[in-house]
Each structure stands twice: as C-alpha cells, then as structure tokens.
Design an enzyme around this catalytic site. Sequence first.
Site, PDB file in Angstrom:
ATOM      1  N   LYS A  72       0.839  -1.204   0.000  1.00 36.54           N
ATOM      2  CA  LYS A  72       0.000   0.000   0.000  1.00 36.54           C
ATOM      3  C   LYS A  72       0.876   1.257   0.000  1.00 36.54           C
ATOM      4  O   LYS A  72       0.605   2.209  -0.742  1.00 36.54           O
ATOM      5  CB  LYS A  72      -0.935  -0.023   1.220  1.00 36.54           C
ATOM      6  CG  LYS A  72      -2.029  -1.092   1.079  1.00 36.54           C
ATOM      7  CD  LYS A  72      -2.777  -1.373   2.373  1.00 36.54           C
ATOM      8  CE  LYS A  72      -3.792  -2.502   2.152  1.00 36.54           C
ATOM      9  NZ  LYS A  72      -4.451  -2.963   3.367  1.00 36.54           N
ATOM     10  N   GLN A 116      -4.494  -1.415   9.539  1.00 37.24           N
ATOM     11  CA  GLN A 116      -4.436  -2.757   8.954  1.00 37.24           C
ATOM     12  C   GLN A 116      -5.069  -3.770   9.911  1.00 37.24           C
ATOM     13  O   GLN A 116      -4.765  -3.798  11.105  1.00 37.24           O
ATOM     14  CB  GLN A 116      -2.974  -3.127   8.649  1.00 37.24           C
ATOM     15  CG  GLN A 116      -2.788  -4.451   7.948  1.00 37.24           C
ATOM     16  CD  GLN A 116      -3.365  -4.488   6.530  1.00 37.24           C
ATOM     17  OE1 GLN A 116      -3.508  -3.464   5.864  1.00 37.24           O
ATOM     18  NE2 GLN A 116      -3.710  -5.669   6.056  1.00 37.24           N
ATOM     19  N   ASP A 139     -10.998   3.020   4.243  1.00 35.30           N
ATOM     20  CA  ASP A 139     -11.351   1.599   4.263  1.00 35.30           C
ATOM     21  C   ASP A 139     -12.870   1.411   4.198  1.00 35.30           C
ATOM     22  O   ASP A 139     -13.350   0.293   3.991  1.00 35.30           O
ATOM     23  CB  ASP A 139     -10.881   0.998   5.591  1.00 35.30           C
ATOM     24  CG  ASP A 139      -9.860  -0.102   5.413  1.00 35.30           C
ATOM     25  OD1 ASP A 139      -9.652  -0.543   4.278  1.00 35.30           O
ATOM     26  OD2 ASP A 139      -9.286  -0.505   6.433  1.00 35.30           O
TER      27      ASP A 139
END
Length: 301
Positions: A72, A116, A139
């Site tokens: 990422k 994460q 997200d």
Amino acid sequence: MSNGMTRPECVGGAAPPAALPSVRWLDGRAAAAVVKQRVADAVAHWKGPVAPGLAVVLVGSDPPSAAYVRGKVKACRQVGFHSVQVDLPATASTADVLASVGALNRDPAVHGILVQLPLPPQVDAARVIQAIDSAKDVDGLHPDNLGRLISGRPGLVPCTPAGVITLLDHYAIPIAGRRAVVLGRSVLVGLPLSLLLMQRDATVTVLHRQSPDPREHTRQADLVVSAVGRPGILGADWIKPGAVVVDVGITRTPAGLVGDADPSVASVASALTPVPGGVGPMTVATLLANTLRAAETHVGA
Ligand code: GUN
C-alpha cells in the site's frame, strides 16, 4: 463449507483438465493500472495546499499484514501521494492505537487513514475503527460509511468489494439482472459486496458457514464471488458452465498464494480472476482512489 463430493479431476487420479481456451482471465493488474493512472493524473494536476496523503497503521509485525502494508505504501509513492506508515508494537493497547488514530485525524497532511486488520486480540478493533474521522476512513468500515452504503448515499466504500465491481466493469461483465452468489459475509468483503451487487440490480444470495447445500446455490449463479479463504473450496462442480468467477480468497501456502477456486474451475467458467494478480491489485488501487476522493472532498474539489 464442504461440497462432500469427489471432484471430476480426482477420479482415477487423472491430471486436472487444462483451461479451455475460452476462459477469460480477469487481469486485476491491468484494471488496477487504469485506476492508478487516473489517480496519478489527478495528483499531477493537484491544486490543493498539500498532496493527497494516506496513513497506514500497522500493529505488530505479522508478515502477511506487513507485506500488504508495504504494498500500500509503495502504491502511494507510485501515484505521488504523501504517505505515512505508523508502526506500533504487537503489545500496543487500545489506548495506544486510539492515540495514533487521534493524531492522524488532526494531521492536515493526512486525508486517508487505514488501520491494517486484523488487530491483536487485546485491541478493540470496533472502537479503533469508530475513532477514525469518517471523512478519512478510506477503508469504508466506519459505521457512518457503512450506513451510507446501506442507505445508498455517497460515502467511502470498502476497498475490496468496490475493487471487484470496478474489475467487472473494466471487463464489461454485466451485473444487472444476473444471479450472483457471494460466499462469505465479512464486513470487509462479503457483506458490502452483496450490497453493491444489489445496488447494481443483481439478485444476490449470500452463503456462509451455516448455509445448507451451498453448491445448489452456486451451480445456479451467473456470477460467483468467493471470499472464504479456503483453498480449493470452489470446485468445477460448483460452477454453472459459462459463469463468471471472482476469487477473493487468498491463502499463503508453501507453494505460494492460492485462491478459493480449484484450478479446474477454469475449465467451466467463462471468466475467472487469477490468484495472485486478480482482486488483490484492485484492493490497493481502490484504496488510492478512495484516498484521492477523501482529499478532493477535503479541499472541496
Ligand atoms: N486486512 C485485509 N484486508 C484489509 C483491508 O481491506 N483493510 C484493512 N484495514 N485491513 C485488511
């Protein structure tokens, strides 16, 4: 979920059938490159006071999570984003993670925040996600954004399901009017994907651990999306000839990354995503697109 049946390629110990020439591989790297180029072009013409910025928080050093985070951060650099990686020890408390999220919420150079997952068991993941400024929740997991998704209002949409839709659109695969089966009901993938498919006028069935006779459902589907994380759970005998199969499952094995679909699925499906190189790159590309969108909203673009 187990189909409880012998797969055709196992009968008599025969080798798996080769893919028919007609199977179409849905190349996620190619589709992701289109999304990334669009984001890079927008950054090159960016008029805001600071470049779009993404912060990724990694708690602990779980190798797969660390690898995803590296991917990422690398993708951010490729498109010209400002990128921040916050590493916290595996022993971090909920309060420690909340403190990092709070600082990133206040940082004007950060437009997107991703924590994460999974988080270590001592960390309250729901509290952490809820603490992220929903305008920076790239997200799409904050209750505000999930509520927007359910009610059909614009918001930030979880990256993997949104990436699956972008991939299908890239290959002009029709969704409206199709029978779609989603295997898995996670908040990260199955649940939001089922909503997105319904919004695109598919007839959606969601299967999970307790679903009776899952194969009876998948065999009727025009589109099967598997997000289970069990290699080979989807056999050729689960798939209607000519169906489209999107394999979201990624499992690390000594032989490398493998998906949920048995290789024999390629002999039945009309289109199939490879693992690796299918949905994975779409998740990262969608994260970049979501971050750009969050930055544009921030500057009122
Ligand atoms: N872990 C695996 N996939 C994801 C994802 O899409 N977002 C976050 N935050 N963690 C993940």
